[in-house]
Enzyme design. Sequence first.
Site, short mmCIF file in Angstrom:
data_model
loop_
_atom_site.label_atom_id
_atom_site.label_comp_id
_atom_site.label_asym_id
_atom_site.label_seq_id
_atom_site.Cartn_x
_atom_site.Cartn_y
_atom_site.Cartn_z
N GLY A 8 0.79 -1.36 0.06
CA GLY A 8 -0.09 -0.11 -0.03
C GLY A 8 0.70 1.53 0.11
N GLY A 9 2.21 1.25 -0.74
CA GLY A 9 3.18 2.19 -0.46
C GLY A 9 2.80 3.41 -1.30
N GLY A 11 0.16 5.05 -1.04
CA GLY A 11 -0.87 6.01 -0.32
C GLY A 11 -0.31 7.26 0.05
N GLN A 12 -1.14 7.74 1.33
CA GLN A 12 -0.72 9.10 1.77
C GLN A 12 0.63 9.01 2.75
OE1 GLN A 12 -2.84 10.32 5.42
NE2 GLN A 12 -2.11 12.64 5.17
N ARG A 36 -3.17 -0.14 -7.46
CA ARG A 36 -3.00 0.47 -8.86
C ARG A 36 -1.70 1.12 -9.09
NH1 ARG A 36 -7.74 0.57 -6.84
NH2 ARG A 36 -7.13 2.12 -5.47
N ASP A 49 -2.64 -7.06 -5.53
CA ASP A 49 -3.28 -7.11 -4.58
C ASP A 49 -2.84 -7.93 -3.33
OD1 ASP A 49 -5.39 -7.46 -2.50
OD2 ASP A 49 -6.98 -7.88 -3.85
N TYR A 138 -13.24 -0.41 10.73
CA TYR A 138 -11.73 -0.17 10.71
C TYR A 138 -10.92 -0.29 11.89
CZ TYR A 138 -7.65 2.96 10.24
OH TYR A 138 -6.29 3.46 10.16
N LYS A 142 -8.43 -2.97 13.56
CA LYS A 142 -6.96 -2.58 14.07
C LYS A 142 -6.87 -3.16 15.55
CE LYS A 142 -5.37 0.31 10.91
NZ LYS A 142 -4.14 -0.21 10.16
P1 NAD Z 1 -4.09 5.42 2.10
O1 NAD Z 1 -5.44 4.98 1.99
O2 NAD Z 1 -3.54 6.62 1.84
O3 NAD Z 1 -3.10 4.15 1.51
C1 NAD Z 1 -3.35 2.81 1.87
C2 NAD Z 1 -2.94 2.30 0.03
O4 NAD Z 1 -3.08 0.94 0.13
C3 NAD Z 1 -3.81 2.78 -0.95
O5 NAD Z 1 -2.77 3.40 -2.00
C4 NAD Z 1 -4.20 1.66 -1.53
O6 NAD Z 1 -4.51 1.62 -2.81
C5 NAD Z 1 -3.48 0.41 -0.87
N1 NAD Z 1 -4.37 -0.75 -0.89
C6 NAD Z 1 -5.63 -1.12 -0.32
N2 NAD Z 1 -5.97 -2.32 -0.53
C7 NAD Z 1 -4.86 -2.87 -0.89
C8 NAD Z 1 -4.55 -4.36 -1.25
N3 NAD Z 1 -5.41 -5.18 -1.07
N4 NAD Z 1 -3.43 -4.53 -1.57
C9 NAD Z 1 -2.48 -3.54 -1.96
N5 NAD Z 1 -2.58 -2.42 -1.84
C10 NAD Z 1 -3.78 -1.94 -1.10
O7 NAD Z 1 -3.54 5.00 3.81
P2 NAD Z 1 -2.32 5.48 4.67
O8 NAD Z 1 -3.01 6.94 5.30
O9 NAD Z 1 -1.36 5.62 3.84
O10 NAD Z 1 -2.31 4.59 5.61
C11 NAD Z 1 -1.39 3.60 5.91
C12 NAD Z 1 -1.71 2.85 6.92
O11 NAD Z 1 -1.46 3.65 7.96
C13 NAD Z 1 -2.96 2.06 7.24
O12 NAD Z 1 -2.85 0.82 7.82
C14 NAD Z 1 -3.56 3.05 8.01
O13 NAD Z 1 -4.81 2.48 8.82
C15 NAD Z 1 -2.56 3.46 8.92
N6 NAD Z 1 -3.03 4.79 9.71
C16 NAD Z 1 -3.06 5.90 9.05
C17 NAD Z 1 -3.50 7.17 9.50
C18 NAD Z 1 -3.50 8.42 8.68
O14 NAD Z 1 -3.87 9.64 9.34
N7 NAD Z 1 -3.33 8.56 7.39
C19 NAD Z 1 -3.69 6.98 10.77
C20 NAD Z 1 -3.47 6.04 11.50
C21 NAD Z 1 -3.35 4.64 10.91
N1 SER Z 2 -6.46 9.00 10.20
C1 SER Z 2 -7.22 7.56 10.08
C2 SER Z 2 -8.64 7.66 9.67
O1 SER Z 2 -9.13 8.73 9.97
C3 SER Z 2 -6.87 7.17 11.53
O2 SER Z 2 -6.70 5.97 11.60
O3 SER Z 2 -9.19 6.76 9.06
#
Ligand code: NAD
Ligand code: SER
Length: 314
Positions: A8-9, A11-12, A36, A49, A138, A142
Amino acid sequence: MTKILVSGGCGQIGTDLVPELQKKYGKENIITNDLREPESWDGILEIFDFQDVEKVEEVIKKHNITVIYHLACILSAAGEKIPYKTWEVNMQTLRNVLDLAVKYNLKIFWPSSIAVFGPSTPRDKTPQDTVMEPTTMYGITKRAGEMLCNYYHKKFGVDVRSVRYPGLISYKQEPGGGTTDYAVEIFYDSLKGKPFSCFVGPETTLPMMYMDDAIRASIELMEAPAESIKIRTSYNLTAMSFSAEELEREVRKHIPALQVAYNPDKRQKIADSWPASIDDTKAREEWGWQHKVDLPEMTKIMIDELKRKFDGEN
Ligand code: NAD
Ligand code: SER
């Protein structure tokens, strides 16, 4: 040699984490996965996936992977629209990672979240160990994930490490369907000169962190000596807490014309079920966690960097 796979690298978080890992370990040693293909990416990509355990194993063998940062996930607000899919994706991918960690002796980073807490949790200075009755799918994944990590550590000796990230604020990649996304959206809308419609009320207060601190925390946790890591569920972690109105006031110092309307929607209930502030003493004591960026500094960085980004797009 350290070879890292980031699921999922794209993403944000991954968009900020991968370049840091590349700097530290060499670009050729970081493999990024996502569902994607992004429009552009600087580094090695494997698009598939992560629910497909055979494919994950093939990629581990192909690249001689030693470490996985497992970020692939469906977040809180997006997850409430597809709760069963959220269970399947979040739990199946984690199970795949942990099983393969046993087989290939991999070190794992997996982020948990403040979403493990619920309305029955003390909201202020939420302790490390407390009532955890999450009300989103969610949050349930977790909390179950934390228990699964702890189980694989105790039963099979897997070196799995985790933090409960608060809401993360960054400018490189827009967030992917979370409840804390309003704290990023305000910057995009205000810099585009659009009125900002905030989907939580002005008094809503949540724990937050600027992305650079989150990336540093994750890498420091992974580099800490194993004997310092006493918690194998997940560490509380925080940098700051502010209300939506306090954020508005801070942004207005830079953009006096800012227009904000508060229009709480379904995400208000999720926000209300999460802590307002977090006690992360254990992370500070056990592996030396220290945040650097506060609300005024984060606001300034976001505005400067997004201005630069938008100027580059024009
Ligand atoms: P995001 O949604 O921006 O990115 C997640 C990525 O995972 C996406 O690019 C998506 O396409 C990919 N993905 C989803 N399902 C997939 C699959 N089956 N196979 C491969 N890729 C897949 O999320 P993020 O903010 O980068 O979060 C990453 C992690 O950090 C998550 O576990 C999230 O719960 C955790 N987290 C994030 C936040 C936050 O504020 N951003 C806060 C708490 C925890
Ligand atoms: N920033 C994340 C969310 O709102 C917290 O895990 O889902």
